[in-house]
Design a protein around this motif. Structure first.
Motif, short mmCIF file in Angstrom:
data_model
loop_
_atom_site.label_atom_id
_atom_site.label_comp_id
_atom_site.label_asym_id
_atom_site.label_seq_id
_atom_site.Cartn_x
_atom_site.Cartn_y
_atom_site.Cartn_z
N LYS A 1 0.83 -1.21 0.00
CA LYS A 1 0.00 0.00 0.00
C LYS A 1 0.86 1.26 0.00
O LYS A 1 0.55 2.24 -0.68
CB LYS A 1 -0.96 -0.02 1.18
N MET A 2 1.96 1.24 0.75
CA MET A 2 2.88 2.38 0.73
C MET A 2 3.47 2.55 -0.66
O MET A 2 3.60 3.68 -1.15
CB MET A 2 4.00 2.16 1.75
N ALA B 1 11.80 7.38 -1.04
CA ALA B 1 10.59 7.87 -0.37
C ALA B 1 10.02 6.81 0.59
O ALA B 1 9.61 7.12 1.71
CB ALA B 1 9.54 8.27 -1.39
N ILE B 2 10.02 5.55 0.14
CA ILE B 2 9.53 4.47 0.99
C ILE B 2 10.44 4.30 2.21
O ILE B 2 9.97 4.18 3.34
CB ILE B 2 9.44 3.14 0.20
N ARG B 3 11.74 4.30 1.99
CA ARG B 3 12.68 4.17 3.12
C ARG B 3 12.49 5.30 4.12
O ARG B 3 12.46 5.07 5.33
CB ARG B 3 14.11 4.19 2.61
N ASN B 4 12.38 6.52 3.61
CA ASN B 4 12.20 7.67 4.51
C ASN B 4 10.90 7.56 5.30
O ASN B 4 10.86 7.89 6.48
CB ASN B 4 12.23 8.98 3.72
N SER C 1 10.57 7.25 9.34
CA SER C 1 9.84 8.30 10.05
C SER C 1 8.77 7.73 10.99
O SER C 1 8.35 8.40 11.92
CB SER C 1 9.19 9.27 9.07
N LEU C 2 8.35 6.48 10.76
CA LEU C 2 7.34 5.87 11.62
C LEU C 2 7.90 5.52 13.00
O LEU C 2 7.16 5.42 13.97
CB LEU C 2 6.77 4.61 10.96
N GLY D 1 9.94 -4.49 11.78
CA GLY D 1 10.87 -4.97 10.77
C GLY D 1 10.54 -4.53 9.36
O GLY D 1 10.99 -5.15 8.39
N LEU D 2 9.75 -3.45 9.22
CA LEU D 2 9.35 -3.00 7.88
C LEU D 2 10.53 -2.68 6.98
O LEU D 2 10.56 -3.08 5.82
CB LEU D 2 8.44 -1.76 7.97
N LEU D 3 11.50 -1.96 7.50
CA LEU D 3 12.64 -1.57 6.67
C LEU D 3 13.44 -2.81 6.26
O LEU D 3 13.84 -2.93 5.10
CB LEU D 3 13.54 -0.57 7.39
N GLN D 4 13.63 -3.72 7.19
CA GLN D 4 14.33 -4.96 6.87
C GLN D 4 13.57 -5.72 5.79
O GLN D 4 14.16 -6.22 4.83
CB GLN D 4 14.47 -5.82 8.11
#
Length: 94
Positions: free
Chosen positions: A30-31, A66-69, A73-74, A84-87
């Motif tokens: 979704k992001m 943009a997704i990483r940022n 930011s969350l 673990g979203l970034l991972q």
């Protein structure tokens, strides 16, 4: 998230709805959809009004950043269900 590309928007929306509302892959999908729509719209405006354009690879890098940022930011703690979203983003994009 699948690696297949389908240009049909209805297929994409149906696929997101079938993914459910929970899980890291659903959140990331979704992001990603939101970011792609936003950046494609910006690219369209740049081409139309400023007569400049970015390459596909440049857009991919901008969307990835943009997704990483957004994930950073969350500020989820690692023990949070989305910690673990970034991972996971790195796992599916590398």
């Amino acid at each position: 998230m699948g690696r297949g590309i389908n240009p049909d928007w209805q297929w994409t929306i149906n696929r997101l709805q079938r993914m459910g509302v929970k899980g890291m892959d659903t959140v990331l999908a979704k992001m990603l959809l939101q970011s792609v729509i936003y950046h494609l719209w910006r690219e369209r405006n740049a081409r139309r009004h400023h007569h400049t354009w970015a390459t596909t690879d440049q857009l991919r890098r901008v969307i990835d950043k943009a997704i990483r940022n957004r994930i950073v930011s969350l500020r989820y703690k690692f023990d949070h269900k989305y910690g673990g979203l970034l991972q996971r983003w790195f796992e599916i994009t590398l």
